[in-house]
Enzyme design. Structure first.
Site, mmCIF file in Angstrom:
data_model
loop_
_atom_site.group_PDB
_atom_site.id
_atom_site.type_symbol
_atom_site.label_atom_id
_atom_site.label_comp_id
_atom_site.label_asym_id
_atom_site.label_seq_id
_atom_site.Cartn_x
_atom_site.Cartn_y
_atom_site.Cartn_z
ATOM 1 N N ASP A 1 25.632 41.968 82.588
ATOM 2 C CA ASP A 1 25.262 42.605 83.687
ATOM 3 C C ASP A 1 24.084 43.456 82.954
ATOM 4 O OD1 ASP A 1 27.463 41.859 85.381
ATOM 5 O OD2 ASP A 1 28.342 42.514 83.873
ATOM 6 N N GLU B 1 24.581 34.402 81.807
ATOM 7 C CA GLU B 1 23.433 34.307 82.927
ATOM 8 C C GLU B 1 22.251 34.571 82.053
ATOM 9 O OE1 GLU B 1 23.520 35.948 86.618
ATOM 10 O OE2 GLU B 1 21.449 36.528 86.707
HETATM 11 O O1 TRH Z 1 27.952 38.481 77.866
HETATM 12 P P1 TRH Z 1 27.731 37.553 78.989
HETATM 13 O O2 TRH Z 1 28.916 36.662 78.919
HETATM 14 O O3 TRH Z 1 27.628 38.124 80.268
HETATM 15 C C1 TRH Z 1 28.204 37.458 81.637
HETATM 16 C C2 TRH Z 1 27.353 36.918 82.532
HETATM 17 O O4 TRH Z 1 26.373 37.991 82.739
HETATM 18 C C3 TRH Z 1 28.094 36.831 83.664
HETATM 19 O O5 TRH Z 1 27.072 35.948 84.853
HETATM 20 C C4 TRH Z 1 28.597 37.758 84.239
HETATM 21 O O6 TRH Z 1 29.348 37.523 85.356
HETATM 22 C C5 TRH Z 1 29.505 38.499 83.206
HETATM 23 O O7 TRH Z 1 28.957 38.653 82.008
HETATM 24 C C6 TRH Z 1 30.231 39.723 83.830
HETATM 25 O O8 TRH Z 1 26.594 36.549 78.436
HETATM 26 P P2 TRH Z 1 25.141 36.836 78.869
HETATM 27 O O9 TRH Z 1 24.708 36.793 80.321
HETATM 28 O O10 TRH Z 1 24.100 35.664 78.111
HETATM 29 O O11 TRH Z 1 24.447 38.144 78.293
HETATM 30 C C7 TRH Z 1 24.592 38.448 76.923
HETATM 31 C C8 TRH Z 1 23.522 39.678 76.640
HETATM 32 O O12 TRH Z 1 23.779 39.899 75.136
HETATM 33 C C9 TRH Z 1 22.154 38.753 76.682
HETATM 34 O O13 TRH Z 1 21.297 39.803 77.409
HETATM 35 C C10 TRH Z 1 21.665 38.494 75.259
HETATM 36 C C11 TRH Z 1 22.508 39.711 74.522
HETATM 37 N N1 TRH Z 1 22.898 39.510 73.316
HETATM 38 C C12 TRH Z 1 21.877 40.403 72.312
HETATM 39 O O14 TRH Z 1 21.195 41.110 72.685
HETATM 40 N N2 TRH Z 1 22.253 40.476 70.956
HETATM 41 C C13 TRH Z 1 23.245 39.784 70.743
HETATM 42 O O15 TRH Z 1 23.598 39.638 69.169
HETATM 43 C C14 TRH Z 1 24.097 39.004 71.289
HETATM 44 C C15 TRH Z 1 25.148 37.916 70.788
HETATM 45 C C16 TRH Z 1 23.680 38.895 72.654
#
Ligand code: TRH
Length: 369
Positions: A20, A261
């Site tokens: 999010d 996402e």
């Molecule tokens: O963390 P997520 O599982 O988020 C999910 C999805 O958004 C889903 O649709 C929603 O319903 C739920 O949350 C509540 O996976 P996502 O979407 O890939 O988000 C991870 C974020 O973290 C992404 O912006 C990348 C960031 N990130 C970093 O900036 N640094 C890191 O080291 C890592 C591992 C991730």
């Protein structure tokens, strides 16, 4: 004429994990850096935010980060005047006081509900549908990101096409660099067993989180049981990195396991073969979403590679209890085809306007600018 910059307020509630805030932070940065918009970002969990943006101080009620005004969204939040464009992320429900301020503003702000990303065919038909407020003179529009024309598109910064990695070809690599960003439920241990089969030398990177803990535990137990670790496998356990570095990390790997996402979209911009772990939803709603994306993504992909991709995704997500090593090996044998397809897919997506541009086109049309 000295025109005031457009203003935009983005409201974000962290439901779970980092997606999010990940989406909202990306959008805020792009609107500010590439479109010169004055952005305020209201977030209810600054501690989660600070994991992907370490400049954020979770203890501050108000701060400026990368030219964006960041507010802790608490009960006490009192924003002076609502912005020209108001983005309610993922139906997070705007504060009542702020809504009243929107109704009193002339002209009223353009109000968007930013929806979750889906490849389902109904999305284009629902994109930008209006929803009048029940008693205030305000109309909210549903903005659906998507992969096809007629949807709101995907977040894509101006430098995405020029990033190294996006034009790479699938040469044989050794070690094969595998990135695994997954939920705890993913069969990471089975994958680790499967990877060195057929003599593949690999380096597996698992970022901080529950699946990293699970993997470390599992490897620890293996060592205790004196099971031999494969000499073909190396491991990297990076801590959380800032979001721009995360994108670079993806581009530095050859096969990407991503989730949710935001990282799902970034894997597509990295243009590498990838495996998506979808965020599980009540009543299995996510299976429809998973298969809708597979149907779209596999268009034009040769049958054998498409089947390999589907099988591995289904096993990885637990949609079927299949043979993970067999699915992984078929996926790997199709890697060159999948790589070429990933590049073609990214190129195709690149032909469409990005999400921020679509948002601003909508704003300009509706605000009659
Ligand atoms: O963390 P997520 O599982 O988020 C999910 C999805 O958004 C889903 O649709 C929603 O319903 C739920 O949350 C509540 O996976 P996502 O979407 O890939 O988000 C991870 C974020 O973290 C992404 O912006 C990348 C960031 N990130 C970093 O900036 N640094 C890191 O080291 C890592 C591992 C991730």
């Amino acid at each position: 004429m000295n025109q005031q910059p457009l203003t935009c307020d983005i409201f974000c509630r962290v439901i779970d994990n980092y997606g999010d805030i990940g989406v909202c932070w990306r959008l805020a940065r792009q609107l500010s850096a590439e479109h010169g918009i004055k952005v305020r970002l209201m977030v209810d969990q600054l501690s989660s935010f600070s994991r992907i943006a370490p400049e954020v101080d979770p203890g501050l009620l108000r701060q400026n980060v990368a030219n964006i005004e960041v507010f802790a969204w608490t009960e006490a939040l009192d924003l002076s005047s609502p912005a020209d464009l108001v983005i309610e992320a993922f139906a997070c429900e705007l504060p009542a006081r702020y809504l009243r301020g929107m109704a009193e503003r002339h002209p009223a702000p353009q109000w968007i509900n930013l929806e979750y990303l889906s490849a389902e065919p109904w999305v284009a038909g629902h994109h930008l549908l209006p929803s009048p407020h029940s008693y205030l003179p305000l109309t909210k529009h549903f903005f659906f990101p998507g992969f096809t024309p007629g949807t709101g598109g995907l977040i894509r910064e101006a430098d995405v096409g020029r990033l190294p990695g996006a034009n790479a070809t699938a040469k044989p690599v050794s070690p094969l660099r595998v990135f695994v960003f997954a939920y705890e439920s993913a069969p990471v241990d089975r994958l680790i067993h499967a990877i060195p089969a057929e003599g593949v030398v690999a380096h597996v990177t698992v970022p901080a989180g529950r699946s990293q803990d699970k993997l470390k535990n599992w490897r620890g137990q293996q060592a205790e049981n004196a099971l031999e670790a494969s000499p073909l496998l190396g491991f990297g356990y990076p801590d959380f990195v800032p979001q721009p570095e995360f994108d670079a990390l993806l581009r530095a790997h050859d096969v990407l396991f991503i989730r949710g996402e935001d990282s799902f979209v970034r894997a597509q911009w990295a243009a590498q073969p990838f495996v998506w772990q979808i965020y599980p939803q009540a009543e299995g709603a996510h299976w429809v979403k998973l298969n809708a994306f597979l149907d779209l993504y596999c268009e034009g992909l040769e049958a054998e590679a498409a089947q390999a991709l589907r099988d591995l995704w289904h096993v990885w997500n637990g949609a079927v209890h299949g043979d993970l090593p067999a699915a992984w090996n078929r996926f790997l044998r199709s890697r060159a085809v999948l790589q070429a397809h990933a590049i073609a897919w990214a190129d195709k997506l690149m032909q469409m306007p990005d999400l921020a541009s679509n948002l601003l086109s909508f704003y300009k049309k509706n605000a009659k600018i």
